[in-house]
Design a protein around this motif. Structure first.
Motif, PDB file in Angstrom:
ATOM      1  N   VAL A  24       4.007   1.504 -26.332  1.00 27.54           N
ATOM      2  CA  VAL A  24       3.300   0.310 -25.874  1.00 27.54           C
ATOM      3  C   VAL A  24       3.336   0.223 -24.351  1.00 27.54           C
ATOM      4  CG1 VAL A  24       3.315  -2.205 -25.863  1.00 27.54           C
ATOM      5  CG2 VAL A  24       3.700  -0.968 -27.995  1.00 27.54           C
ATOM      6  N   LYS A  25       4.487   0.536 -23.765  1.00 25.93           N
ATOM      7  CA  LYS A  25       4.630   0.489 -22.314  1.00 25.93           C
ATOM      8  C   LYS A  25       3.711   1.492 -21.639  1.00 25.93           C
ATOM      9  CE  LYS A  25       8.185   0.558 -18.707  1.00 25.93           C
ATOM     10  NZ  LYS A  25       9.629   0.755 -18.427  1.00 25.93           N
ATOM     11  N   ILE A  26       3.606   2.700 -22.199  1.00 23.82           N
ATOM     12  CA  ILE A  26       2.733   3.728 -21.638  1.00 23.82           C
ATOM     13  C   ILE A  26       1.272   3.290 -21.708  1.00 23.82           C
ATOM     14  CG2 ILE A  26       1.856   6.070 -21.991  1.00 23.82           C
ATOM     15  CD1 ILE A  26       4.692   6.844 -22.882  1.00 23.82           C
ATOM     16  N   ILE A  27       0.882   2.694 -22.853  1.00 23.38           N
ATOM     17  CA  ILE A  27      -0.498   2.233 -23.015  1.00 23.38           C
ATOM     18  C   ILE A  27      -0.816   1.139 -21.995  1.00 23.38           C
ATOM     19  CG2 ILE A  27      -2.089   1.049 -24.571  1.00 23.38           C
ATOM     20  CD1 ILE A  27      -0.701   2.467 -26.885  1.00 23.38           C
ATOM     21  N   VAL A  28       0.109   0.189 -21.813  1.00 28.95           N
ATOM     22  CA  VAL A  28      -0.110  -0.907 -20.863  1.00 28.95           C
ATOM     23  C   VAL A  28      -0.232  -0.366 -19.439  1.00 28.95           C
ATOM     24  CG1 VAL A  28       0.941  -2.944 -19.817  1.00 28.95           C
ATOM     25  CG2 VAL A  28       0.992  -2.649 -22.299  1.00 28.95           C
ATOM     26  N   ILE A  29       0.657   0.567 -19.067  1.00 27.51           N
ATOM     27  CA  ILE A  29       0.617   1.146 -17.719  1.00 27.51           C
ATOM     28  C   ILE A  29      -0.689   1.902 -17.497  1.00 27.51           C
ATOM     29  CG2 ILE A  29       1.672   2.869 -16.201  1.00 27.51           C
ATOM     30  CD1 ILE A  29       4.373   2.079 -17.363  1.00 27.51           C
ATOM     31  N   ALA A  30      -1.120   2.666 -18.528  1.00 24.72           N
ATOM     32  CA  ALA A  30      -2.374   3.411 -18.408  1.00 24.72           C
ATOM     33  C   ALA A  30      -3.564   2.467 -18.249  1.00 24.72           C
ATOM     34  CB  ALA A  30      -2.564   4.300 -19.636  1.00 24.72           C
ATOM     35  N   PHE A  31      -3.564   1.376 -19.005  1.00 25.77           N
ATOM     36  CA  PHE A  31      -4.668   0.418 -18.915  1.00 25.77           C
ATOM     37  C   PHE A  31      -4.692  -0.253 -17.546  1.00 25.77           C
ATOM     38  CE2 PHE A  31      -6.064  -4.021 -19.332  1.00 25.77           C
ATOM     39  CZ  PHE A  31      -7.383  -3.806 -19.712  1.00 25.77           C
ATOM     40  N   LEU A  32      -3.513  -0.666 -17.055  1.00 24.65           N
ATOM     41  CA  LEU A  32      -3.447  -1.319 -15.746  1.00 24.65           C
ATOM     42  C   LEU A  32      -3.841  -0.353 -14.628  1.00 24.65           C
ATOM     43  CD1 LEU A  32      -0.184  -3.455 -16.103  1.00 24.65           C
ATOM     44  CD2 LEU A  32      -2.555  -4.230 -16.217  1.00 24.65           C
ATOM     45  N   SER A  33      -3.454   0.915 -14.771  1.00 27.04           N
ATOM     46  CA  SER A  33      -3.830   1.917 -13.769  1.00 27.04           C
ATOM     47  C   SER A  33      -5.337   2.101 -13.733  1.00 27.04           C
ATOM     48  CB  SER A  33      -3.140   3.245 -14.070  1.00 27.04           C
ATOM     49  OG  SER A  33      -1.732   3.104 -14.057  1.00 27.04           O
ATOM     50  N   LEU A  34      -5.956   2.165 -14.918  1.00 30.65           N
ATOM     51  CA  LEU A  34      -7.413   2.283 -14.990  1.00 30.65           C
ATOM     52  C   LEU A  34      -8.084   1.061 -14.374  1.00 30.65           C
ATOM     53  CD1 LEU A  34      -9.911   3.810 -16.054  1.00 30.65           C
ATOM     54  CD2 LEU A  34      -9.631   2.575 -18.216  1.00 30.65           C
ATOM     55  N   VAL A  36      -6.857  -0.871 -11.991  1.00 30.36           N
ATOM     56  CA  VAL A  36      -6.694  -0.797 -10.542  1.00 30.36           C
ATOM     57  C   VAL A  36      -7.723   0.146  -9.933  1.00 30.36           C
ATOM     58  CG1 VAL A  36      -5.169   0.012  -8.700  1.00 30.36           C
ATOM     59  CG2 VAL A  36      -4.264  -1.443 -10.510  1.00 30.36           C
ATOM     60  N   VAL A  37      -7.924   1.304 -10.579  1.00 29.34           N
ATOM     61  CA  VAL A  37      -8.887   2.289 -10.066  1.00 29.34           C
ATOM     62  C   VAL A  37     -10.296   1.709 -10.056  1.00 29.34           C
ATOM     63  CG1 VAL A  37      -9.987   4.513 -10.542  1.00 29.34           C
ATOM     64  CG2 VAL A  37      -7.502   4.295 -10.712  1.00 29.34           C
ATOM     65  N   THR A  38     -10.677   1.029 -11.140  1.00 33.93           N
ATOM     66  CA  THR A  38     -12.036   0.483 -11.214  1.00 33.93           C
ATOM     67  C   THR A  38     -12.251  -0.642 -10.212  1.00 33.93           C
ATOM     68  OG1 THR A  38     -11.323  -1.019 -12.992  1.00 33.93           O
ATOM     69  CG2 THR A  38     -12.308   1.089 -13.638  1.00 33.93           C
ATOM     70  N   GLN A  39     -11.184  -1.332  -9.810  1.00 27.08           N
ATOM     71  CA  GLN A  39     -11.317  -2.422  -8.843  1.00 27.08           C
ATOM     72  C   GLN A  39     -11.252  -1.931  -7.400  1.00 27.08           C
ATOM     73  OE1 GLN A  39     -11.999  -5.660  -9.743  1.00 27.08           O
ATOM     74  NE2 GLN A  39     -12.181  -4.773 -11.783  1.00 27.08           N
ATOM     75  N   VAL A  40     -10.409  -0.938  -7.146  1.00 30.66           N
ATOM     76  CA  VAL A  40     -10.196  -0.469  -5.780  1.00 30.66           C
ATOM     77  C   VAL A  40     -11.254   0.550  -5.362  1.00 30.66           C
ATOM     78  CG1 VAL A  40      -8.603   0.795  -4.269  1.00 30.66           C
ATOM     79  CG2 VAL A  40      -7.728  -0.928  -5.835  1.00 30.66           C
ATOM     80  N   TYR A  41     -11.716   1.370  -6.306  1.00 31.79           N
ATOM     81  CA  TYR A  41     -12.639   2.440  -5.950  1.00 31.79           C
ATOM     82  C   TYR A  41     -13.932   1.943  -5.304  1.00 31.79           C
ATOM     83  CZ  TYR A  41     -15.824   6.349  -6.182  1.00 31.79           C
ATOM     84  OH  TYR A  41     -16.736   7.315  -5.858  1.00 31.79           O
ATOM     85  N   PRO A  42     -14.577   0.864  -5.793  1.00 32.29           N
ATOM     86  CA  PRO A  42     -15.801   0.401  -5.111  1.00 32.29           C
ATOM     87  C   PRO A  42     -15.561   0.038  -3.642  1.00 32.29           C
ATOM     88  CG  PRO A  42     -15.621  -0.603  -7.276  1.00 32.29           C
ATOM     89  CD  PRO A  42     -14.331   0.107  -7.036  1.00 32.29           C
ATOM     90  N   LEU A  43     -14.404  -0.544  -3.343  1.00 30.37           N
ATOM     91  CA  LEU A  43     -14.098  -0.877  -1.948  1.00 30.37           C
ATOM     92  C   LEU A  43     -13.915   0.384  -1.116  1.00 30.37           C
ATOM     93  CD1 LEU A  43     -11.552  -3.779  -2.559  1.00 30.37           C
ATOM     94  CD2 LEU A  43     -13.980  -3.962  -1.997  1.00 30.37           C
TER      95      LEU A  43
END
Length: 293
Positions: A24-34, A36-43
């Motif tokens: 569960v922890k790995i899934i949550v970290i992977a989702f949060l990482s994705l 972050v990437v989708t929010q930061v990449y456009p900037l």
């Protein structure tokens, strides 16, 4: 006392729980990482875009780094885009709107949440209905009203609608928080001789700072990027707000894409800085009042 057999049977269950928790922890970290990437990449992409030449942009190399950093784009954005003039107008309009929304919404929320009166819930429903009205549906009526009042092409013609559209969500946030404030605090103040306005000024407002900061930031972000009302009611170059700067780089025969990217970066910087500086205030304000104590 546990027997050796019971202890041995308990170990596999503990191991299974740990494995389940790890997955569960790995899934949550992977989702949060994705996320972050989708929010930061456009900037990040916008920053790279702003440093490219027109040739590189038109060649279709959207994801490639610029061969030479085109800092001239930012110079063009500031001069040709009238950046500081539009920035001053945006700051004025946004500041007046934020102060007005805070004043009106805090007083209204105090009356709805802390007073016992027959029409309290009716007023709250009216504000909730106001959140559902689309901005585009009000353009024609507002145009007629401001024309009759001779208020077109003035900052007041956009400040008043901004206040009207931002106040309902502010009342929704602040009233939810004020309802969670224990009534014993007010009763103690009344016993000490405090009046209604003294209670509001000295007790309710200081306690309500977290949600009020949330209202400030949400209002700032909404007004800073607004274009439709400003484009409809403002025609004077002297009164235009920051989103209009992009039009300065579009002509009949050419478009300066690099300068547009630079202007967008400069326009987004205040919002990004304020958000990162006050991000914790947004979180605290949104959850404040969710748990009554």
């Amino acid at each position: 006392m546990q027997t050796a057999r019971e202890i041995a049977s308990a170990k596999p269950a503990t191991i299974r729980r740990r494995k389940r928790f790890s997955i569960v922890k790995i899934i949550v970290i992977a989702f949060l990482s994705l996320l972050v990437v989708t929010q930061v990449y456009p900037l990040l992409w916008l920053a790279i875009y702003s440093l490219k030449s027109n040739e590189e942009i038109l060649s279709g190399q959207f994801f490639a780094l610029p061969h030479t950093l085109q800092w001239k784009n930012f110079t063009d954005a500031i001069k040709a885009g009238h950046y500081f003039q539009y920035l001053k107008n945006s700051l004025f309009v946004t500041s007046v709107t934020m102060v007005s929304v805070l004043l009106l919404s805090s007083l209204t929320s105090f009356a709805i949440a802390r007073f016992r009166w027959k029409y309290g819930q009716v007023v709250m429903v009216i504000f909730l209905i106001g959140m559902m009205v689309p901005l585009q549906a009000t353009l024609l009526p507002l145009m007629i009203i401001f024309k009759n009042l001779h208020a077109l092409n003035t900052h007041i013609s956009i400040i008043l609608p901004y206040i009207a559209f931002q106040t309902p969500i502010a009342v929704f946030i602040l009233s939810g928080f004020m309802k969670s404030i224990p009534s014993e605090i007010e009763e103690s103040a009344v016993m000490d001789g405090a009046g209604v306005f003294r209670i509001f000024r000295s007790i309710i407002l200081p306690i309500s700072i977290p949600p009020m900061m949330t209202v400030c930031i949400l209002t700032f972000i909404s007004i800073w990027n607004e274009y439709i009302l400003a484009a409809t009611f403002i025609s004077s170059e002297r009164l235009k707000t920051l989103p209009f700067g992009v039009n300065s780089f579009v002509s009949q025969y050419s478009v300066n894409y690099g300068a547009i990217g630079a202007f967008l970066v400069l326009g987004a910087l205040p919002v990004i800085l304020i958000y990162f500086l006050l991000a914790d205030k947004i979180t605290k304000g949104m959850v404040a009042g969710a748990v009554k104590g």
